[in-house]
Scaffold this active site. Structure first.
Site, PDB file in Angstrom:
ATOM      1  N   ASP A 479       0.855  -1.237  -0.039  1.00 49.52           N
ATOM      2  CA  ASP A 479       0.012  -0.036  -0.145  1.00 49.52           C
ATOM      3  C   ASP A 479       0.904   1.149  -0.099  1.00 49.52           C
ATOM      4  OD1 ASP A 479      -2.346   1.666   0.114  1.00 49.52           O
ATOM      5  OD2 ASP A 479      -3.152   0.490   1.928  1.00 49.52           O
ATOM      6  N   ASP A 549     -10.794   2.005  -3.402  1.00 50.66           N
ATOM      7  CA  ASP A 549     -11.428   1.547  -2.345  1.00 50.66           C
ATOM      8  C   ASP A 549     -12.959   1.737  -2.176  1.00 50.66           C
ATOM      9  OD1 ASP A 549      -9.030   1.093  -0.835  1.00 50.66           O
ATOM     10  OD2 ASP A 549      -9.161   2.922   0.352  1.00 50.66           O
TER      11      ASP A 549
END
Ligand code: DGJ
Length: 737
Positions: A479, A549
């Site tokens: 990430d 997301d």
């Protein structure tokens, strides 16, 4: 545009005229063909020809880029565009392959440098060329100073996609500063009705397709954020007014760079359109000592005469065969993030793992929260040691349980970041990107480690290598949750600090490459708060990407449509999560969520503790079905039959297997109303003579739909999915039978 101007540019680009001299056979299509006498270079691949040459001034000039020419077609040496007036001098309207800022150039340069004596004039002329394997290497040099530029061209034989890059070398006795550097300048054939498509967005709203006419002036898409970004993605397509989804010309390209980048599309005063793609010159400076070099990223550029669909199918194939490190069907994964966020622990994850395994999940991934003092976003980042309150016996018991359940184990990391509240930061506050004496701006309570520093690189390699060596980890979700700020590197002299923009990303690539070398079985997902780091640079070192997301299945249709314009479904992760969705509170059925996620590489991100027996039964069936179609979906040819762009009530995609024996139709009704007519969906890409049997995975089809018919029938007569209401979906498989 006046015809006379149009014709003049056509002559100058060598598209008219009568000199031949190039010969090539099919067998040599990937290899460049060089007319040494005329100093013309030609690359042929797929259905594409690209040609350029040395003009009488010794400058490298574009001749042609588009549909394949016949082997003996005339491609004379290019001539500069004549001066139009003292305001449109030849240098500024001639389509160059790699112009330096100098000699009066006022359009976008590919390279701009500053010399120690204040001179900022760079006039690059042809020096020589050679063939290096599949690559054509052309060298240029400034007219008087020892600045050498090496251009590399390689065309993929199958797709005709050209990759271009440049290296600048300082052979002077003093420093030179590179102020601006592109991988390539690419000139479009002269025409006056181009449209530019590109992808923009924001967190939870990535890959939004934009289209605008190309007119005088420039359109710039860029990231200044140190990472590829959500705001814009480094992909563009240029089409003509006549271009449609399945017909008409499309020129497209993407930059393989995961740092700050810029792509400019500009039209000069005589209507010439060029694309310049490379490092973002904003705040850029890369000082080269004598003997040093700087390499650009790669720019990959293609052409299709078969519309946007043809262009993306070519690009997908190219990514699968030429960019991705390996190609294997994506395992169906479970990810803990939406279920447990930071509250991960051994018992909770084991319980989820057991439920996931019962569904047929193949890879179980523990997301954020497993390490250091990480109970929320405020602490722990940088301390890659297992949190023993949550996992008293380390990760081993959980990994063993996951493996015993028949799944691979995966883990979330965010190696480039640190919380100020962490042991790492307390020990090494100087390791972050910052300016001395200035505020270190936080985002999500974190700072960016300066991966350009050797000690930071070494530390991350050691820590990650140890983590992978000590645990049976098959997968890392990597990430990156914030943009850079205060981009200082105080460890090095001020004149070298802006090397950060390049050295950081080079070291990121080196780190990923070294970890892959040491742990060849570990797969990696590129994630940056969703889809903030999706580009062809990171794709060469990772196996899949997290696209957004935003897991709302309807929003996702738009995001996935945008994504598919540029990138292959082979890497596009899509999770089924809970309803109502956390992003927008939209409620949808489990079946709808599945069909939306099945367009890519399927994952489950729901809280399985909230599912009932019926949910489990349905999910288990759909996962099993997905495994039967995933190779087609991920690695087949994608047809966007009805795009959701522009608010269309319906949308549909079709994926056709490479051997043509299976096809998967996903059809969606977003909102039915007014008894709208719903014409049958006519398929594409099937073999008209083969007989295909129809099987419904989700939703249904109109009552009189045959169970078996020819490809010609499905393409001509079509299929009518039985969709009524809001957020309805159907998944239909056609198999040669
Ligand atoms: C951002 C990612 O996009 C999410 O999927 C999740 O991994 C969080 N970070 C964890 O902090």
């Amino acid at each position: 545009m006046k015809n006379i101007d149009r014709r003049r540019r056509a002559v100058c680009m060598g598209m008219l005229g009568g000199l031949a001299g190039l010969t090539m056979g099919d067998a040599a299509r990937a290899r460049p063909t060089i007319d040494d006498a005329a100093r013309v270079f030609r690359l042929d691949g797929g259905a594409v020809t690209y040609a350029f040459g040395v003009n009488p001034d010794g400058r490298l000039q574009t001749i042609y880029w588009g549909s394949a020419l016949a082997p003996d077609d005339p491609l004379p040496a290019p001539a500069p565009v004549p001066e139009n007036s003292s305001n449109e001098t030849s240098i500024t309207v001639t389509p160059f392959e790699y112009p330096g800022f100098g000699a009066g150039l006022t359009v976008e340069p590919a390279l701009k440098v500053t010399f120690p004596d204040g001179v900022r004039d760079l006039d690059l002329r042809y020096v020589g060329h050679r063939i290096d394997g599949e690559r054509l290497i052309v060298t240029l040099k400034d007219v008087s100073r020892a600045v050498h530029v090496t251009l590399a061209y390689a065309m993929d034989a199958a797709s005709g996609i050209l990759s271009r890059s440049a290296v600048v070398e300082n052979r002077t006795n003093g420093w030179i500063q590179v102020d601006q550097m592109a991988a390539a300048s690419i000139n479009l054939p002269y025409d006056d009705d181009y449209r530019l498509s590109y992808l923009t967005g924001r967190w939870a709203g990535e890959f939004a397709l934009q289209t605008r006419p190309v007119g005088p002036g420039a359109t710039v898409i860029e990231s200044r954020k140190g990472v590829t970004s959500h705001q814009a993605n480094p992909w563009i397509a240029l089409s003509r007014a006549m271009t449609e989804e399945e017909s008409g010309p499309v020129w497209f390209g993407a930059l393989g760079w995961s740092g700050a980048w810029r792509i400019g599309v500009d039209m000069d005063s005589l209507g010439g359109v060029r694309v310049t793609a490379g490092y973002n010159p904003f705040d850029f400076a890369y000082r080269l000592k004598p003997g040093e070099r700087l390499a650009s990223p790669l720019f990959h550029a293609g052409y299709s005469g078969d519309g946007f669909g043809g262009a993306s199918r070519l690009f997908h194939r190219y990514q699968r065969t030429r960019i991705l490190p390996a190609l294997r069907p994506r395992p169906v994964l479970y990810n803990s993030w939406e279920a447990t966020e930071f509250a991960v622990d051994e018992a909770g994850q084991m319980a989820l793992a057991e439920k996931a395994a019962s569904l047929g999940i193949e890879r179980f991934v523990v997301d954020d929260g497993w390490f250091g003092a990480r109970n929320n976003s405020k602490a722990g980042l940088g301390d890659w040691v297992v949190n023993t309150k949550k996992f008293p016996n380390g990760l081993t018991p959980l990994i063993k349980r996951v493996n015993d359940l028949g799944m691979e184990f995966g883990l979330w990391v965010e190696p480039e970041m640190v919380n100020p509240d962490s042991d790492l930061y307390r020990a090494h506050p100087d390791w972050v990107i910052h300016f001395p004496g200035r505020t270190r701006s936080e985002a999500r309570d974190q700072l960016v480690l300066n991966l350009a520093r050797k000690d930071v690189y070494d530390h991350l390699l050691t820590v990650l290598d140890r983590l992978l060596g000590a645990n049976n980890i098959a997968f890392l979700k990597w990430d990156h949750n914030r943009a850079w700020s205060e981009p200082g590197w105080p460890q090095v002299p001020p004149a070298e600090q802006q090397r950060l923009y390049v050295t950081y990303v080079d070291n990121l690539y080196k780190l990923l490459g070294e970890l892959r070398r040491r742990h060849p079985k570990v797969e990696i997902e590129s994630c940056a708060s969703g889809g903030g780091r999706v580009d062809l640079g990171i794709m060469a070192l990772t196996d899949q990407v997290w696209v957004s997301d935003n897991t709302d299945p309807y929003d996702r249709l738009l995001i996935q449509d945008g994504f598919s314009r540029a990138y292959a479904p082979a890497i596009m992760m899509a999770w089924v999560t809970d309803s109502p969705n956390w992003v927008n509170k939209r409620a949808t059925s489990l079946e709808y969520r599945f069909v939306s996620s099945m367009q890519g590489a399927l994952g489950i991100g729901a809280n399985l503790n909230h599912w009932n027996a019926r949910d489990f039964t349905e999910a288990k069936r759909l996962i099993a079905e997905y495994k039967r179609i995933r190779v087609t979906v991920q690695q087949g040819d994608l047809y966007r039959l009805i795009s959701p762009q522009g608010g269309s009530a319906r949308s549909a995609t079709l994926s056709v297997a490479q051997d043509g024996n299976q096809a998967v139709l996903f059809a969606f009704l977003h909102s039915g109303g007014m008894r709208d007519p719903a014409p049958p969906i006519r398929l594409r890409g099937l073999d008209p003579r083969k007989m295909y049997g129809l099987r419904t995975i989700a939703g249904g089809v109109a009552p009189r739909t045959p169970k078996r018919a020819s490809g010609a029938y499905w393409m001509g007569q079509g299929i009518q999915p039985n969709l009524a209401g809001d957020f309805q979906a159907a998944a239909i498989v056609l198999e040669v039978a």
